[in-house]
Design a protein around this motif. Structure first.
Motif, PDB file in Angstrom:
ATOM      1  N   GLU A 266      13.382   3.018 -33.700  1.00 31.52           N
ATOM      2  CA  GLU A 266      11.959   2.788 -33.699  1.00 31.52           C
ATOM      3  C   GLU A 266      11.583   1.179 -33.941  1.00 31.52           C
ATOM      4  O   GLU A 266      10.638   0.794 -33.541  1.00 31.52           O
ATOM      5  CB  GLU A 266      10.975   3.658 -34.779  1.00 31.52           C
ATOM      6  CG  GLU A 266      11.467   5.173 -34.268  1.00 31.52           C
ATOM      7  CD  GLU A 266      12.709   5.742 -34.746  1.00 31.52           C
ATOM      8  OE1 GLU A 266      12.752   6.906 -34.501  1.00 31.52           O
ATOM      9  OE2 GLU A 266      13.496   5.069 -35.328  1.00 31.52           O
TER      10      GLU A 266
ATOM     11  N   HIS B 187       9.557   8.557 -29.026  1.00 31.89           N
ATOM     12  CA  HIS B 187      10.547   7.737 -28.661  1.00 31.89           C
ATOM     13  C   HIS B 187      10.613   7.182 -27.244  1.00 31.89           C
ATOM     14  O   HIS B 187      11.487   7.491 -26.633  1.00 31.89           O
ATOM     15  CB  HIS B 187      11.966   8.216 -29.134  1.00 31.89           C
ATOM     16  CG  HIS B 187      11.942   8.721 -30.689  1.00 31.89           C
ATOM     17  ND1 HIS B 187      11.867   9.834 -30.982  1.00 31.89           N
ATOM     18  CD2 HIS B 187      12.007   7.881 -31.714  1.00 31.89           C
ATOM     19  CE1 HIS B 187      12.222   9.991 -32.274  1.00 31.89           C
ATOM     20  NE2 HIS B 187      12.032   8.860 -32.751  1.00 31.89           N
TER      21      HIS B 187
ATOM     22  N   ARG C 100       6.343   5.306 -31.080  1.00 36.47           N
ATOM     23  CA  ARG C 100       7.624   5.519 -31.841  1.00 36.47           C
ATOM     24  C   ARG C 100       7.721   7.050 -32.258  1.00 36.47           C
ATOM     25  O   ARG C 100       8.549   7.551 -32.778  1.00 36.47           O
ATOM     26  CB  ARG C 100       7.583   4.653 -33.017  1.00 36.47           C
ATOM     27  CG  ARG C 100       7.521   3.109 -32.593  1.00 36.47           C
ATOM     28  CD  ARG C 100       7.565   2.154 -33.769  1.00 36.47           C
ATOM     29  NE  ARG C 100       7.537   0.903 -33.563  1.00 36.47           N
ATOM     30  CZ  ARG C 100       7.612  -0.322 -34.246  1.00 36.47           C
ATOM     31  NH1 ARG C 100       7.487   0.107 -35.655  1.00 36.47           N
ATOM     32  NH2 ARG C 100       7.651  -1.317 -33.949  1.00 36.47           N
ATOM     33  N   THR C 101       6.718   7.891 -32.111  1.00 38.94           N
ATOM     34  CA  THR C 101       6.838   9.206 -32.292  1.00 38.94           C
ATOM     35  C   THR C 101       7.556   9.846 -31.094  1.00 38.94           C
ATOM     36  O   THR C 101       8.383  10.907 -31.668  1.00 38.94           O
ATOM     37  CB  THR C 101       5.180   9.682 -32.514  1.00 38.94           C
ATOM     38  OG1 THR C 101       4.524   9.063 -33.572  1.00 38.94           O
ATOM     39  CG2 THR C 101       5.436  11.437 -32.877  1.00 38.94           C
TER      40      THR C 101
ATOM     41  N   ASP D   2       4.877   0.797 -27.104  1.00 37.78           N
ATOM     42  CA  ASP D   2       5.637   1.649 -27.827  1.00 37.78           C
ATOM     43  C   ASP D   2       5.255   2.733 -28.723  1.00 37.78           C
ATOM     44  O   ASP D   2       4.539   2.666 -29.415  1.00 37.78           O
ATOM     45  CB  ASP D   2       6.730   0.839 -28.569  1.00 37.78           C
ATOM     46  CG  ASP D   2       8.117   1.435 -29.175  1.00 37.78           C
ATOM     47  OD1 ASP D   2       8.294   2.435 -28.735  1.00 37.78           O
ATOM     48  OD2 ASP D   2       8.515   0.952 -30.137  1.00 37.78           O
TER      49      ASP D   2
ATOM     50  N   SER E 222      16.479   8.125 -31.193  1.00 38.21           N
ATOM     51  CA  SER E 222      15.876   8.058 -32.733  1.00 38.21           C
ATOM     52  C   SER E 222      16.849   7.255 -33.425  1.00 38.21           C
ATOM     53  O   SER E 222      17.917   7.127 -33.157  1.00 38.21           O
ATOM     54  CB  SER E 222      15.987   9.637 -33.237  1.00 38.21           C
ATOM     55  OG  SER E 222      15.412   9.447 -34.604  1.00 38.21           O
TER      56      SER E 222
END
Length: 236
Positions: free
Chosen positions: A49, A89, A86-87, A84, A46
């Motif tokens: 992102e 990761h 991003r939620t 990707d 994290s």
């Protein structure tokens, strides 16, 4: 003055080398077959992102990395693509139309900023050749899976499963194992002296066509699957 500068430079280089030596990464193995596709899932921490992600081939030196695909840029080879999430990761690199030359070492990497070492995970990509088999509806078929003699003492279970998507094949496609010698129409017989196990499919139907994976579960601190061969079965 020159000697002092050289001394400082030497210390600096030793510190850099120690950073590389001390950095340990988990090696993730992904397996595909010639002509198929594979999805390489690359987790990251994290906070990264917004950073660029990329997949590079080989040892990926600090300079002159062989980047096969990078977020925000067109891939060198159209068979490679990167998405990707991003939620969760996780960024995923998909490779289609797999070839034997795709096999080898890669690194999933995340850019961390100027002057910092990129975060990376080491990847080992295996590409299995495909053996083509044919069967006739209503008849029975034997699939033979060979395993190396050096694996004999390391194998806990032998099994076969069906599915071009390897993750689904592992989770729900198992047809027969040495723990459960028969499963529905599928039966498995192991011949350890010959280093093979045979899978019999009776009363063939068109639905039996597809990709089959011969695999074993290796013993050790953690049980893990090792894929032996891939069969492309066509029923006529």
């Amino acid at each position: 003055m020159i000697q002092i500068c050289d001394h400082k430079l030497l210390i600096f280089l030793l510190l850099i080398m120690s950073v590389f030596a001390c950095e340990t990464t988990e090696i993730l193995t992904f397996t595909g077959y010639e002509g198929g596709k594979v999805e390489i899932r690359c987790p990251y921490e994290s906070g990264y992102e917004e950073q660029n992600k990329y997949l590079c081939r080989g040892e990926c030196p600090v300079c002159n990395k062989d980047k096969v695909v990078e977020s925000g840029s067109p891939a060198k080879d159209r068979r490679f693509s990167l998405t990707d999430d991003r939620t969760t990761h996780i960024f995923t690199v998909t490779i289609t139309d797999l070839r034997t030359e795709d096999q080898g070492k890669y690194r999933c990497s995340v850019r961390t900023g100027l002057g910092k070492l990129d975060k990376y995970t080491e990847i080992n990509l295996e590409i299995k050749p495909v053996f083509h088999m044919f069967g006739v509806t209503g008849e029975h078929l034997n699939i033979t899976c060979h395993y190396n003699s050096d694996l004999k003492n390391k194998i806990r279970i032998k099994f076969i499963c069906k599915g071009s998507n390897l993750s689904l094949c592992e989770s729900s496609g198992v047809k027969a194992t040495t723990e459960r010698n028969s499963n529905g129409r599928y039966s498995l017989r192991d011949d350890e002296s010959a280093g093979v196990f045979n899978v019999t499919i009776p009363d063939l139907t068109l639905k039996d066509s597809g990709i089959y994976w011969c695999g074993v579960v290796e013993t050790g601190p953690k049980y893990k699957n090792k894929w032996i061969s891939v069969i492309d079965l066509n029923i006529v």
